[in-house]
Design a protein around this motif. Structure first.
Motif, PDB file in Angstrom:
ATOM      1  N   LEU A 153      56.081  43.314  44.124  1.00  0.00           N
ATOM      2  CA  LEU A 153      55.654  41.763  43.766  1.00  0.00           C
ATOM      3  C   LEU A 153      55.583  40.986  45.312  1.00  0.00           C
ATOM      4  O   LEU A 153      56.563  41.195  46.186  1.00  0.00           O
ATOM      5  CB  LEU A 153      56.727  41.002  42.951  1.00  0.00           C
ATOM      6  N   ARG A 154      54.656  39.957  45.343  1.00  0.00           N
ATOM      7  CA  ARG A 154      54.469  39.240  46.579  1.00  0.00           C
ATOM      8  C   ARG A 154      54.665  37.770  46.188  1.00  0.00           C
ATOM      9  O   ARG A 154      53.936  37.388  45.096  1.00  0.00           O
ATOM     10  CB  ARG A 154      53.236  39.444  47.228  1.00  0.00           C
ATOM     11  N   GLY A 186      48.058  35.500  33.395  1.00  0.00           N
ATOM     12  CA  GLY A 186      47.662  34.057  33.746  1.00  0.00           C
ATOM     13  C   GLY A 186      48.104  33.525  34.977  1.00  0.00           C
ATOM     14  O   GLY A 186      47.691  32.536  35.443  1.00  0.00           O
ATOM     15  N   GLY A 187      48.631  34.161  35.800  1.00  0.00           N
ATOM     16  CA  GLY A 187      49.082  33.708  37.161  1.00  0.00           C
ATOM     17  C   GLY A 187      48.026  34.073  38.246  1.00  0.00           C
ATOM     18  O   GLY A 187      46.910  34.686  37.825  1.00  0.00           O
ATOM     19  N   PRO A 188      48.306  33.831  39.436  1.00  0.00           N
ATOM     20  CA  PRO A 188      47.127  33.894  40.533  1.00  0.00           C
ATOM     21  C   PRO A 188      47.067  35.407  40.738  1.00  0.00           C
ATOM     22  O   PRO A 188      48.028  36.100  40.741  1.00  0.00           O
ATOM     23  CB  PRO A 188      47.731  33.078  41.535  1.00  0.00           C
ATOM     24  N   ALA A 189      46.007  35.689  41.196  1.00  0.00           N
ATOM     25  CA  ALA A 189      45.358  36.996  41.326  1.00  0.00           C
ATOM     26  C   ALA A 189      46.248  37.531  42.781  1.00  0.00           C
ATOM     27  O   ALA A 189      46.195  36.674  43.816  1.00  0.00           O
ATOM     28  CB  ALA A 189      44.055  37.314  41.772  1.00  0.00           C
ATOM     29  N   GLY A 190      46.745  38.789  42.816  1.00  0.00           N
ATOM     30  CA  GLY A 190      47.071  39.339  44.009  1.00  0.00           C
ATOM     31  C   GLY A 190      46.262  39.476  45.311  1.00  0.00           C
ATOM     32  O   GLY A 190      45.182  39.496  45.149  1.00  0.00           O
ATOM     33  N   ALA A 191      46.739  39.850  46.235  1.00  0.00           N
ATOM     34  CA  ALA A 191      45.702  40.188  47.534  1.00  0.00           C
ATOM     35  C   ALA A 191      44.973  41.123  47.388  1.00  0.00           C
ATOM     36  O   ALA A 191      43.524  41.228  47.824  1.00  0.00           O
ATOM     37  CB  ALA A 191      46.537  40.344  48.756  1.00  0.00           C
ATOM     38  N   ASP A 192      45.290  42.224  46.395  1.00  0.00           N
ATOM     39  CA  ASP A 192      44.523  43.415  46.177  1.00  0.00           C
ATOM     40  C   ASP A 192      43.428  43.115  44.787  1.00  0.00           C
ATOM     41  O   ASP A 192      42.925  44.110  44.583  1.00  0.00           O
ATOM     42  CB  ASP A 192      45.270  44.639  46.294  1.00  0.00           C
ATOM     43  N   GLY A 193      43.746  41.844  44.341  1.00  0.00           N
ATOM     44  CA  GLY A 193      42.844  41.752  43.127  1.00  0.00           C
ATOM     45  C   GLY A 193      43.592  42.233  41.828  1.00  0.00           C
ATOM     46  O   GLY A 193      43.097  42.032  40.800  1.00  0.00           O
ATOM     47  N   THR A 194      44.793  42.629  41.972  1.00  0.00           N
ATOM     48  CA  THR A 194      45.588  42.867  40.474  1.00  0.00           C
ATOM     49  C   THR A 194      45.915  41.691  39.857  1.00  0.00           C
ATOM     50  O   THR A 194      45.938  40.594  40.682  1.00  0.00           O
ATOM     51  CB  THR A 194      46.865  43.812  40.746  1.00  0.00           C
ATOM     52  N   GLY A 195      46.396  41.852  38.807  1.00  0.00           N
ATOM     53  CA  GLY A 195      46.780  40.539  37.954  1.00  0.00           C
ATOM     54  C   GLY A 195      47.933  39.710  38.689  1.00  0.00           C
ATOM     55  O   GLY A 195      48.996  40.341  39.229  1.00  0.00           O
ATOM     56  N   GLY A 196      48.076  38.747  38.422  1.00  0.00           N
ATOM     57  CA  GLY A 196      49.041  37.635  39.099  1.00  0.00           C
ATOM     58  C   GLY A 196      50.342  37.677  38.269  1.00  0.00           C
ATOM     59  O   GLY A 196      50.362  37.923  37.107  1.00  0.00           O
ATOM     60  N   ALA A 197      51.206  37.194  38.850  1.00  0.00           N
ATOM     61  CA  ALA A 197      52.651  36.976  38.197  1.00  0.00           C
ATOM     62  C   ALA A 197      52.769  35.529  37.704  1.00  0.00           C
ATOM     63  O   ALA A 197      52.073  34.639  38.401  1.00  0.00           O
ATOM     64  CB  ALA A 197      53.933  37.253  39.181  1.00  0.00           C
ATOM     65  N   THR A 257      53.174  37.484  42.914  1.00  0.00           N
ATOM     66  CA  THR A 257      52.086  38.328  42.444  1.00  0.00           C
ATOM     67  C   THR A 257      52.170  39.769  42.574  1.00  0.00           C
ATOM     68  O   THR A 257      52.945  40.206  43.204  1.00  0.00           O
ATOM     69  CB  THR A 257      50.808  37.822  43.399  1.00  0.00           C
ATOM     70  N   VAL A 258      51.470  40.511  41.538  1.00  0.00           N
ATOM     71  CA  VAL A 258      51.611  41.908  41.671  1.00  0.00           C
ATOM     72  C   VAL A 258      50.817  42.466  42.533  1.00  0.00           C
ATOM     73  O   VAL A 258      49.680  42.417  42.581  1.00  0.00           O
ATOM     74  CB  VAL A 258      51.347  42.470  40.357  1.00  0.00           C
ATOM     75  N   SER A 259      51.357  42.975  43.685  1.00  0.00           N
ATOM     76  CA  SER A 259      50.704  43.603  44.894  1.00  0.00           C
ATOM     77  C   SER A 259      50.444  44.982  44.450  1.00  0.00           C
ATOM     78  O   SER A 259      49.228  45.394  44.721  1.00  0.00           O
ATOM     79  CB  SER A 259      51.459  43.529  46.299  1.00  0.00           C
ATOM     80  N   SER A 260      51.286  45.810  43.824  1.00  0.00           N
ATOM     81  CA  SER A 260      50.809  47.082  43.296  1.00  0.00           C
ATOM     82  C   SER A 260      51.746  47.666  42.526  1.00  0.00           C
ATOM     83  O   SER A 260      53.006  47.097  42.311  1.00  0.00           O
ATOM     84  CB  SER A 260      50.797  48.066  44.918  1.00  0.00           C
TER      85      SER A 260
END
Length: 289
Positions: free
Chosen positions: A179-180, A223-234, A191-194
Motif C-alpha cells: 500500500l502507498r 472507490g479510492g484513487p488509482a495507484g501508480a500502476d493503475g491498480t485499484g485505489g484504497a 492506494t494498492v501498489s501491488s
C-alpha cells in the motif's frame, strides 16, 4: 605615698562597659511573620488551583466538541494564564496533545495540534488550525485487519525507503499487499501498489470475494484513487465512516517513517458547535455579502 597607675595593655583585662539593650520583637511582631507567610502560601495555592481548574474547563470543552481527539487529550494555553484567557473568553493560542485520537478507522493516533485565536461563546470559533499526526504501525494493522474481513492478515510494517506499507496476507503470509499513502481531497488514502501471492502478481480486485479489502469502502476498494500502476485505489483512512477530520483539518503532506506514517494537516477559520463536534468553515472573502 606612691600612686598606682592602671594601664590597659596586653595581659590586663578591661572592665566591661555598659551594654546597650537589645530590641526584641513583641508578641504581635512574632505572630505577624508566620501569618504573612501563610497568607502568601494560600494565595499561591489558590492561584494554582484556579489555573488548573481553568485548564480543565478548556480541555473539557474541546474534548466535548471534538470527541475524536480521545480521552488522553491535554490542553495548554500559550501567551498567558488559562484563567485570564477563560475570563476574557479568548485564547490567542491553544496547544492540544493526545495519544489516543481516532483518525477515521485508525485508532490510537498521536496528535499535536495548535489552534489560533480561539473565541469561546455559544459556539467556539477558531481562526486557524495546524496539526502533526503520527499513525503507528499497529494502528495501520488494526485498520487493515478491520477492512480485511475474513482474509487473514499477518505482519504489517512500513518501508520508509520505498514509501510504502507492506501487509502479509493469508496463512503463513503467502500473499503480500503493498500500500502507498497518497493525499486526495485533503484526506490520506492508501492506494494498492501491488498484490502478490506465492510471488506472482494478482489483481487486487480478486480479494473482493474473500473479504472487505476488495469492497468499495475497504482499504483496497475501487472507490479510492488509482495507484501508480493503475491498480485499484484504497479507501481513505477516514472514508470508512464518512466523517471528516476533526477541527476542519485537511492533510497537506504524508511521510512513511519506520514507526508508521507522519501526516501534516492544516485548517482555516471555522466554528465548532454541536455535541458531535460539527465543524462549519468560515465563508471565504468571495462568499461574503
Amino acid at each position: 605615698m606612691r600612686r598606682r597607675c592602671f594601664r590597659s595593655g596586653p595581659g590586663r583585662a578591661r572592665l566591661p562597659g555598659p551594654r546597650s539593650p537589645r530590641l526584641r520583637p513583641g508578641p504581635r511582631g512574632r505572630r505577624a511573620a508566620p501569618l504573612a507567610a501563610a497568607l502568601a502560601l494560600l494565595l499561591v495555592a489558590g492561584a494554582g488551583a484556579g489555573e488548573f481548574t481553568a485548564r480543565q474547563l478548556i480541555r473539557s470543552r474541546i474534548a466535548r466538541l471534538a470527541p475524536a481527539l480521545g480521552d488522553s487529550l491535554t490542553a495548554r494555553t500559550a501567551g498567558g494564564p488559562a484563567l485570564w484567557a477563560l475570563a476574557h473568553r479568548r485564547i490567542p493560542r491553544l496547544d492540544l496533545s493526545t495519544e489516543d485520537a481516532r483518525l477515521g478507522p485508525l485508532p490510537q493516533v498521536t496528535v499535536r495540534a495548535r489552534l489560533d485565536d480561539v473565541r469561546l461563546g455559544a459556539a467556539t470559533s477558531v481562526a486557524g488550525t495546524h496539526a502533526e499526526v503520527t499513525v503507528p504501525v499497529r494502528s495501520l494493522g488494526a485498520a487493515v485487519r478491520a477492512a480485511a474481513g475474513s482474509v487473514p492478515v499477518g505482519q504489517v510494517r512500513s518501508d520508509p525507503v520505498a514509501g510504502t506499507v507492506e501487509v502479509a496476507l493469508g496463512q503463513g503470509g503467502l500473499g503480500r499487499l503493498t500500500l502507498r499513502p497518497v493525499i486526495a481531497d485533503g484526506r490520506v488514502s492508501l492506494t494498492v501498489s501491488s498484490l502478490t501471492v506465492l510471488g506472482r502478481a494478482v489483481p487486487p480486485g480478486s480479494l473482493g470475494s474473500a473479504g472487505g479489502l476488495g469492497s468499495a469502502d475497504g482499504l483496497a476498494g475501487a472507490g479510492g484513487p488509482a495507484g501508480a500502476d493503475g491498480t485499484g485505489g484504497a479507501g481513505g483512512l477516514g472514508a470508512a465512516d464518512g466523517r471528516p477530520y476533526p477541527l476542519g483539518l485537511r492533510a497537506g503532506s504524508v511521510q512513511v517513517l519506520p514507526e508508521g506514517l507522519r501526516v501534516v494537516l492544516d485548517g482555516g477559520p471555522g466554528t465548532l458547535s454541536g455535541r458531535d463536534g460539527g465543524w462549519t468553515a468560515a465563508p471565504g472573502p468571495a462568499a461574503a455579502p
